[in-house]
Design a protein around this motif. Structure first.
Motif, PDB file in Angstrom:
ATOM      1  N   THR A 199      41.494  47.367  71.012  1.00 20.51           N
ATOM      2  CA  THR A 199      40.416  47.289  70.748  1.00 20.51           C
ATOM      3  C   THR A 199      41.304  45.471  69.535  1.00 20.51           C
ATOM      4  N   THR A 200      42.834  46.303  69.505  1.00 22.41           N
ATOM      5  CA  THR A 200      43.620  45.223  68.611  1.00 22.41           C
ATOM      6  C   THR A 200      43.645  44.098  69.359  1.00 22.41           C
ATOM      7  N   PHE A 201      43.836  44.171  70.842  1.00 19.08           N
ATOM      8  CA  PHE A 201      43.641  43.598  71.959  1.00 19.08           C
ATOM      9  C   PHE A 201      42.673  42.511  71.730  1.00 19.08           C
ATOM     10  N   TYR A 202      41.571  42.728  71.603  1.00 17.78           N
ATOM     11  CA  TYR A 202      40.266  42.226  71.719  1.00 17.78           C
ATOM     12  C   TYR A 202      39.551  41.279  70.509  1.00 17.78           C
ATOM     13  N   LYS A 203      40.267  41.648  69.518  1.00 14.70           N
ATOM     14  CA  LYS A 203      40.231  41.110  68.193  1.00 14.70           C
ATOM     15  C   LYS A 203      40.543  40.607  68.216  1.00 14.70           C
ATOM     16  N   ARG A 204      42.092  40.288  68.769  1.00 10.47           N
ATOM     17  CA  ARG A 204      42.933  39.155  68.676  1.00 10.47           C
ATOM     18  C   ARG A 204      42.556  37.906  69.545  1.00 10.47           C
ATOM     19  N   GLN A 205      41.656  37.813  70.186  1.00 12.81           N
ATOM     20  CA  GLN A 205      41.099  37.041  71.651  1.00 12.81           C
ATOM     21  C   GLN A 205      40.123  36.053  70.627  1.00 12.81           C
ATOM     22  N   ASN A 206      39.414  36.630  69.271  1.00 13.40           N
ATOM     23  CA  ASN A 206      38.261  36.016  68.897  1.00 13.40           C
ATOM     24  C   ASN A 206      37.194  35.240  69.975  1.00 13.40           C
ATOM     25  N   SER A 207      36.928  36.278  71.047  1.00 11.24           N
ATOM     26  CA  SER A 207      36.088  35.843  72.047  1.00 11.24           C
ATOM     27  C   SER A 207      34.525  35.512  71.360  1.00 11.24           C
ATOM     28  N   THR A 208      34.782  34.757  71.975  1.00 13.47           N
ATOM     29  CA  THR A 208      32.984  34.116  71.488  1.00 13.47           C
ATOM     30  C   THR A 208      31.932  34.826  71.908  1.00 13.47           C
ATOM     31  N   ASN A 209      31.963  35.888  72.786  1.00 21.49           N
ATOM     32  CA  ASN A 209      30.971  37.027  73.767  1.00 21.49           C
ATOM     33  C   ASN A 209      31.859  38.793  72.640  1.00 21.49           C
ATOM     34  N   GLU A 210      31.481  38.639  71.601  1.00 20.89           N
ATOM     35  CA  GLU A 210      31.944  39.738  70.617  1.00 20.89           C
ATOM     36  C   GLU A 210      31.571  41.256  71.521  1.00 20.89           C
ATOM     37  N   ARG A 211      30.719  40.779  72.008  1.00 17.38           N
ATOM     38  CA  ARG A 211      29.741  41.653  72.679  1.00 17.38           C
ATOM     39  C   ARG A 211      30.533  42.839  73.414  1.00 17.38           C
ATOM     40  N   LYS A 212      30.608  41.585  74.777  1.00 15.94           N
ATOM     41  CA  LYS A 212      31.250  41.740  75.465  1.00 15.94           C
ATOM     42  C   LYS A 212      32.657  42.839  75.760  1.00 15.94           C
ATOM     43  N   ALA A 213      33.522  41.652  74.198  1.00 19.28           N
ATOM     44  CA  ALA A 213      34.720  42.306  74.774  1.00 19.28           C
ATOM     45  C   ALA A 213      34.379  44.162  73.596  1.00 19.28           C
ATOM     46  N   PHE A 214      33.448  44.110  72.711  1.00 18.73           N
ATOM     47  CA  PHE A 214      33.388  45.027  72.429  1.00 18.73           C
ATOM     48  C   PHE A 214      33.557  46.544  73.679  1.00 18.73           C
ATOM     49  N   LEU A 215      32.523  45.952  74.663  1.00 10.40           N
ATOM     50  CA  LEU A 215      32.238  46.984  75.299  1.00 10.40           C
ATOM     51  C   LEU A 215      33.713  47.331  76.580  1.00 10.40           C
ATOM     52  N   ALA A 216      34.385  46.365  76.643  1.00 10.93           N
ATOM     53  CA  ALA A 216      35.483  46.249  76.915  1.00 10.93           C
ATOM     54  C   ALA A 216      36.886  46.986  76.429  1.00 10.93           C
ATOM     55  N   SER A 217      36.301  47.617  75.559  1.00  6.40           N
ATOM     56  CA  SER A 217      37.883  47.240  74.722  1.00  6.40           C
ATOM     57  C   SER A 217      37.460  49.355  74.710  1.00  6.40           C
ATOM     58  N   ARG A 218      36.474  49.996  75.260  1.00 10.72           N
ATOM     59  CA  ARG A 218      35.969  51.181  75.562  1.00 10.72           C
ATOM     60  C   ARG A 218      35.827  51.717  76.594  1.00 10.72           C
ATOM     61  N   PRO A 219      36.513  52.044  78.008  1.00 10.79           N
ATOM     62  CA  PRO A 219      36.552  51.930  78.689  1.00 10.79           C
ATOM     63  C   PRO A 219      36.231  53.200  79.561  1.00 10.79           C
ATOM     64  N   ILE A 220      35.730  53.087  80.440  1.00 14.80           N
ATOM     65  CA  ILE A 220      35.724  54.820  81.174  1.00 14.80           C
ATOM     66  C   ILE A 220      36.350  55.630  81.181  1.00 14.80           C
ATOM     67  N   SER A 221      38.008  54.931  81.684  1.00 15.01           N
ATOM     68  CA  SER A 221      38.873  55.299  81.184  1.00 15.01           C
ATOM     69  C   SER A 221      39.409  56.098  80.379  1.00 15.01           C
ATOM     70  N   ALA A 222      38.626  55.805  78.976  1.00 15.21           N
ATOM     71  CA  ALA A 222      39.544  56.779  77.859  1.00 15.21           C
ATOM     72  C   ALA A 222      38.226  57.333  77.666  1.00 15.21           C
ATOM     73  N   GLU A 223      37.633  57.702  78.452  1.00 13.17           N
ATOM     74  CA  GLU A 223      37.117  59.752  78.739  1.00 13.17           C
ATOM     75  C   GLU A 223      37.359  60.043  79.597  1.00 13.17           C
ATOM     76  N   GLU A 224      37.710  59.917  80.561  1.00 14.86           N
ATOM     77  CA  GLU A 224      38.688  60.725  81.733  1.00 14.86           C
ATOM     78  C   GLU A 224      39.988  60.888  81.355  1.00 14.86           C
ATOM     79  N   LYS A 225      40.502  60.111  80.400  1.00 14.88           N
ATOM     80  CA  LYS A 225      41.893  60.710  79.968  1.00 14.88           C
ATOM     81  C   LYS A 225      41.526  61.894  78.942  1.00 14.88           C
ATOM     82  N   ALA A 226      41.219  61.624  78.227  1.00 14.82           N
ATOM     83  CA  ALA A 226      40.384  62.590  76.858  1.00 14.82           C
ATOM     84  C   ALA A 226      40.094  64.107  77.566  1.00 14.82           C
TER      85      ALA A 226
END
Length: 464
Positions: A199-226
Motif C-alpha cells: 500500500t505504501t509503495f503504490y501510494k507513493r507512485q502517484n499512479s494515474t490509475n489509483e484503482r489498479k494500484a489499489f487492486l495491486a496492493s491487496r493481492p491473493i497472496s496476502a489472503e493465502e499467507k494469512a
C-alpha cells in the motif's frame, strides 16, 4: 390460546428437495407439512396462498455491519433489518465493529444488547470482537462468551480505530481462548505484513490509475499467507475457524485441504465476489471498493467451481455501509471500503444461479441450513422442518425485481446492485409465522425481531 397459520400450495424446499406442499404453523413454529391440502384448511381463513411460489427457509446472513449504536448515520439496525426482511432474510449476525464503541468488552456488549431491544425487523445475534488489546484479558472474554454467536478478529487493519488487528503473536492467544471456550473464531484473513508495504509503495507512485494500484496492493497472496498461518495455529490448538469473505478459489482449496485433514474449519464468500470482477471495480470505482478487493473474471469463475464442488460453506452479504460522501472522494485510497447489499444478496445469487443453470439445492443451503448448522442454531433456524421457527421466504420466478434507487431500503440509497434486474421476486417474508414483508404492502410496521443466544448443551458446553 394457540394461533394457527397455513402457507398453502407452495413448492416447499426441504432436505429432499422441492415438494408441492402446505405448511401448518402453530404459535410461530412449523407444525407439519402436508403433501396434499387437508380438509380443514379449506375453511381456515388464517392462511397464505403460496401458489406458484417457491417457499424456502428465511435466509440467515451471518455477516452484516449495521453500525448500531454509535454510527446510525451509516446504517442502524432499523433500516438494515428492514432491508434484510425485504430481501427474504429473517436472521442476521451483526459484526462487532463499525458500531461505536466496538464490542470488545463486556460493558459494550451489554450496552449494545440492551440498546437493540425491540428495534429489529428480523432476529439477530451478535459477534464479539477479539483485538490485539482484548485478547490480553481472557477473564473478560470468558464473561462475554454467553452473549455472542462467535468471535471475530482481523489479521490486517480494520479501518476502525478501536478495533485493532490481531498481530501474529496475539493471534495464537486468540486461538487458545476460542478453543478453550469451544467458540468459533472468524477471521478477516489478509496478511498485514504484505499489504502494508505494498500500500505504501503504490501510494507513493502517484499512479494515474489509483484503482489498479489499489487492486495491486491487496493481492491473493496476502489472503493465502494469512489463511496458511491461521490454519497452522488452529491445528496446534484445536480451534474452530471460520474464514470470512474469501475471494479466491486458490484460498478455498487451502481451506478444503484443512477440512480433509480433519480440521474444524469453514469458509464464507460474498455475493460481490461471485457477481462482480475487477473490471467492474475499475469502471465503477469506490462503490465496489472492498477488502479483499474484487478479482479477475477467471477467479470469479473459480469460486463458482468451488460452489459446484461443495467447498464453500456459507454466503454472507458483508453489508458494510456508509454515507455516500465517504465513497465520493478524490482518492480511492481515502474512500470507505464496503459493499451495500443486504437487500439484494439472495435476489442476485439466485438470479445468477438460474443464468448459470446451477441448481437451487446447491445454493440455498449456503444461506440457510449450512449457516444454522455451523453456528449452533439448527434447533431453531435454517430449515423448513417440524419444530423449527416458521421463518420463510416466498419467491416468485414469474416476476422480476429491478434494484432502482427508490426501492433501496437501507439508510443510504446507493448500491452496486442498483439498476440490475433480477428474474425473480420476493413476495413475502415470514419471521416465526409473522409476515414481516409483503410485496404489496411493504415491510411490517411492528418489529418482531428477537435476540438469539446459543443454548447450552447438557454438559454445559455451547454447541458449534
Amino acid at each position: 390460546m394457540s394461533t394457527e397459520l397455513w402457507v398453502k400450495n407452495g413448492y416447499v424446499f426441504t432436505e429432499e428437495g422441492f415438494r408441492y406442499a402446505s405448511i401448518r404453523i402453530i404459535d410461530g413454529k412449523i407444525d407439519a407439512l402436508y403433501e396434499c391440502e387437508p380438509e380443514p384448511i379449506k375453511e381456515n381463513k388464517n392462511s397464505i396462498d403460496a401458489s406458484g411460489c417457491l417457499v424456502v427457509p428465511g435466509f440467515i446472513d451471518a455477516h452484516v455491519h449495521f453500525n448500531d449504536p454509535g454510527r446510525t448515520e451509516w446504517e442502524g439496525i432499523e433500516t438494515g433489518s428492514r432491508a434484510a426482511a425485504i430481501g427474504g432474510t429473517t436472521t442476521i449476525f451483526d459484526m462487532p465493529l463499525n458500531c461505536s464503541p466496538s464490542i470488545t468488552n463486556l460493558k459494550n456488549l451489554q450496552s449494545k444488547t440492551a440498546y437493540l431491544t425491540s428495534k429489529s425487523h428480523v432476529d439477530y445475534a451478535l459477534w464479539g470482537g477479539m483485538t490485539d488489546d482484548s485478547v490480553k484479558n481472557k477473564a473478560e472474554l470468558d464473561q462475554m462468551c454467553e452473549g455472542i454467536i462467535a468471535w471475530k478478529a482481523f489479521m490486517s487493519e480494520s479501518g476502525i480505530d478501536d478495533f485493532p488487528f490481531v498481530s501474529p503473536g496475539q493471534l495464537e492467544q486468540a486461538m487458545k481462548i476460542a478453543a478453550q471456550q469451544r467458540k468459533i473464531l472468524a477471521l478477516h484473513a489478509e496478511w498485514e505484513e504484505e499489504i502494508q508495504p505494498l500500500t505504501t509503495f503504490y501510494k507513493r507512485q502517484n499512479s494515474t490509475n489509483e484503482r489498479k494500484a489499489f487492486l495491486a496492493s491487496r493481492p491473493i497472496s496476502a489472503e493465502e499467507k494469512a489463511v496458511s498461518y491461521a490454519l497452522e495455529k488452529a491445528a496446534k490448538y484445536g480451534t474452530s475457524l471460520h474464514f470470512v469473505h474469501i475471494s479466491s478459489a486458490r484460498v478455498v482449496k487451502l481451506i478444503q485441504q484443512a477440512k480433509q485433514s480433519g480440521m474444524d474449519v469453514t469458509v464464507e464468500t460474498c455475493p460481490h465476489y461471485l457477481l462482480f470482477d475487477e473490471e467492474d471495480f475499475l469502471q465503477t470505482g469506490a462503490i465496489l471498493k472492498c477488502a479483499p478487493p474484487l478479482r479477475s473474471r477467471e477467479v470469479v469463475e473459480g469460486l463458482w467451481e468451488c460452489i459446484a464442488n461443495g467447498w464453500i460453506d456459507t454466503v454472507g452479504s458483508d453489508h458494510s455501509p456508509c454515507p455516500y460522501y465517504m465513497k465520493n472522494t478524490n482518492s480511492i485510497w481515502e474512500a470507505w471500503g464496503g459493499i451495500q447489499g443486504v437487500q439484494f444478496t439472495w435476489l442476485a445469487l439466485l438470479d445468477e444461479a438460474m443464468k448459470r443453470s446451477v441448481p437451487f439445492k446447491d445454493i440455498l443451503p449456503l444461506g440457510t441450513a449450512n449457516v444454522a448448522d455451523r453456528f449452533g442454531i439448527s434447533g431453531q433456524k435454517g430449515r423448513i422442518q417440524t419444530g423449527l421457527d416458521a421463518d420463510l421466504a416466498l419467491i416468485s420466478l414469474d416476476e422480476t425485481t429491478t434494484a432502482n434507487q427508490q426501492c433501496i431500503a437501507f439508510r443510504n440509497q446507493y448500491s452496486p446492485y442498483e439498476n440490475r434486474k433480477f428474474l425473480l421476486k420476493i413476495k413475502k417474508t415470514l419471521l416465526r409465522g409473522n409476515v414481516i414483508y409483503d410485496d404489496q404492502t411493504g415491510a411490517a410496521t411492528k418489529k418482531y425481531g428477537q435476540y438469539i443466544q446459543l443454548r447450552e448443551e447438557a454438559d454445559g458446553s455451547v454447541p458449534h
